[in-house]
Design an enzyme around this catalytic site. Structure first.
Site, PDB file in Angstrom:
ATOM      1  CG  ASP A 123     -31.634 -32.138   6.261  1.00 26.66           C
ATOM      2  OD1 ASP A 123     -31.807 -31.400   5.345  1.00 26.66           O
ATOM      3  OD2 ASP A 123     -31.217 -33.400   5.851  1.00 26.66           O
ATOM      4  CB  THR A 220     -31.865 -33.425   1.388  1.00 28.99           C
ATOM      5  OG1 THR A 220     -32.064 -32.258   2.251  1.00 28.99           O
ATOM      6  CG2 THR A 220     -31.756 -34.558   2.279  1.00 28.99           C
TER       7      THR A 220
END
Length: 452
Positions: A123, A220
């Site tokens: 990320d 995610t």
């Protein structure tokens, strides 16, 4: 400092466009939507484009005129699209490496945010990489980015190893920039430069001006499980999404493999010879507003160089408008979406197929590609949709021939900041107007009896 942007598609031949807007297959597999990239009077940009053969350019324009095709206004974004697609290709490569490491061994590269949602090295690394690339090509002072991550957790004293991993991952990715037709840094970025690149994504959006929106790893939870996820990058100008790019590294190229569990797919992939196309996966899909076209470009494989347009081909939504034949997508997790309501709605509409539950904005890609016809998301009370979770997917579906609105049939509003303010009940995406009207009617009929 001038930097070359390799838009070889400027010299590409225009594919034949039929009366119904379809692209002749003779050129579709080898040429990007060259209508996106041609300019008789290119706008002034801060980029320095490479010189190309003027005689070939004139020939292109004559071909264009002979086809009766007007040069659309969105062409002014061709430089932004070129950089964005290459940046997302790089981000996909980064994520593939990090995901393999996360799956192969246990480590401390997965953290939790304040809302208990996961965040990983990927990320922060993708956000830093894309931010740095956009700053280099479009100028830091001219660049405004709305993105999901910040540096708060990375800046803590106990996060030193995590920060080192992020810095190393960013530099590993940027070192490969020339392979993707972009210019990387002259030397490896330091810790402060990486943190600055992440922190630069601090815009709050708004109704005027130009800004990018980035979800570095959308889905995610799917990412850490080795499942589906997406990298989403979009450009918004005066409240309108003018281009969108979605990277879907684990999306199988063959539709039938969507229904198989990701672990089975990974095992079979390893057992299948590398040359087999049966198990190919991963692509970047993109579109510009007003172009009437969306494109899918396979991911760049290791040790290959990206030669634009990297075998891009047009994608189009399904022609199915009968709910009984339609496939609908919904989020995997129930935390921010009501499966019970969408299940009841599906029954009301006569949907017979099992829902396709996938993580992230991959759902938008599935509809744009014609692999599914409906995406419905009705958030639970108190949850607010963020613009980075929808912007790129919306313009891609629309240009592929589909529709995306709220449950009242109104366009999503990207001009109110980081949230989709004024959203009526939920988000509905579909393959066309007929199907879309049926969904909205069914929502109206079922809403009062729901507990949302």
């Amino acid at each position: 400092m001038d930097m070359p942007l390799y838009c070889s598609s400027l010299a590409a031949r225009v594919p034949h466009v039929s009366g119904d807007g379809r692209v002749n297959n003779k050129f579709a597999s080898n040429h990007v939507g060259s209508l996106f990239f041609q300019h008789q009077n290119p706008p002034k940009q801060i980029l320095s484009l490479p010189k190309f053969d003027q005689s070939r350019s004139s020939s292109i324009m004559e071909d264009q005129k002979s086809l009766g095709v007007a040069s659309p206004e969105p062409e002014k974004y061709y430089q932004e699209l070129d950089v964005a697609v290459r940046a997302v290709q790089m981000a996909c490569s980064l994520c593939q490496r990090v995901q393999d490491r996360l799956i192969s061994k246990s480590n401390d590269q997965i953290q939790s945010k304040d809302d208990n949602s996961p965040v990983t090295v990927a990320d922060w690394s993708v956000q830093a990489t894309v931010s740095w690339l956009l700053s280099e090509y479009f100028g830091r002072k001219n660049l405004s980015i709305v993105a999901e991550e910040d540096v708060q957790k990375l800046s803590k004293a106990d996060a030193s190893e995590l920060l080192v991993a992020v810095v190393n991952t960013v530099n590993e990715c940027l070192a490969e920039a020339p392979r993707f037709g972009l210019k990387g840094p002259d030397k490896a970025l330091g810790t402060s430069e990486v943190l600055e690149a992440i922190s630069h994504c601090n815009s709050s959006g708004g109704p005027t001006g130009r800004f990018w929106t980035l979800d570095p790893v959308d889905g995610t939870l799917g990412f850490v499980r080795g499942d589906q996820y997406a990298i989403a990058l979009a450009l918004i100008e005066d409240g309108d999404v003018v281009l969108g790019v979605l990277g879907c590294p684990n999306y199988p190229m063959r539709k039938e493999w969507l229904s198989y569990h990701h672990r089975y797919h990974r095992i079979i992939t390893k057992l299948t010879p590398p040359t087999s196309e049966s198990w190919d996966k991963g692509f970047v899909t993109y579109a510009m507003k007003g172009s009437g076209k969306a494109w899918m470009q396979p991911l760049l494989q290791s040790n290959q160089k990206l030669v634009w347009p990297n075998s891009a081909r047009p994608v189009r939504v399904s022609s199915i408008d009968d709910p009984a034949l339609a496939t609908f997508c919904e989020p995997v997790e129930k935390a921010n979406s009501s499966h019970s309501f969408t299940a009841g709605l599906a029954h009301t509409m006569g949907l017979r197929k099992q829902p396709l539950r996938v993580y992230s904005m991959v759902k938008y890609a599935a509809i744009a590609r014609g692999d599914a016809e409906i995406f419905m998301k009705f958030a639970r009370a108190g949850y607010k949709e963020k613009i980075w979770d929808h912007a790129a997917g919306v313009v891609i579906i629309q240009e592929a021939g589909g529709m995306v609105t709220d449950a009242r049939g109104q366009p999503l509003d990207f001009s109110k900041g980081i949230y989709l303010e004024g959203l009526d009940r939920g988000v509905i995406a579909s393959a066309g107007a007929i199907l879309h009207d049926k969904i909205i009617s069914a929502v109206d009929a079922s809403w009062d009896s729901s507990c949302l």
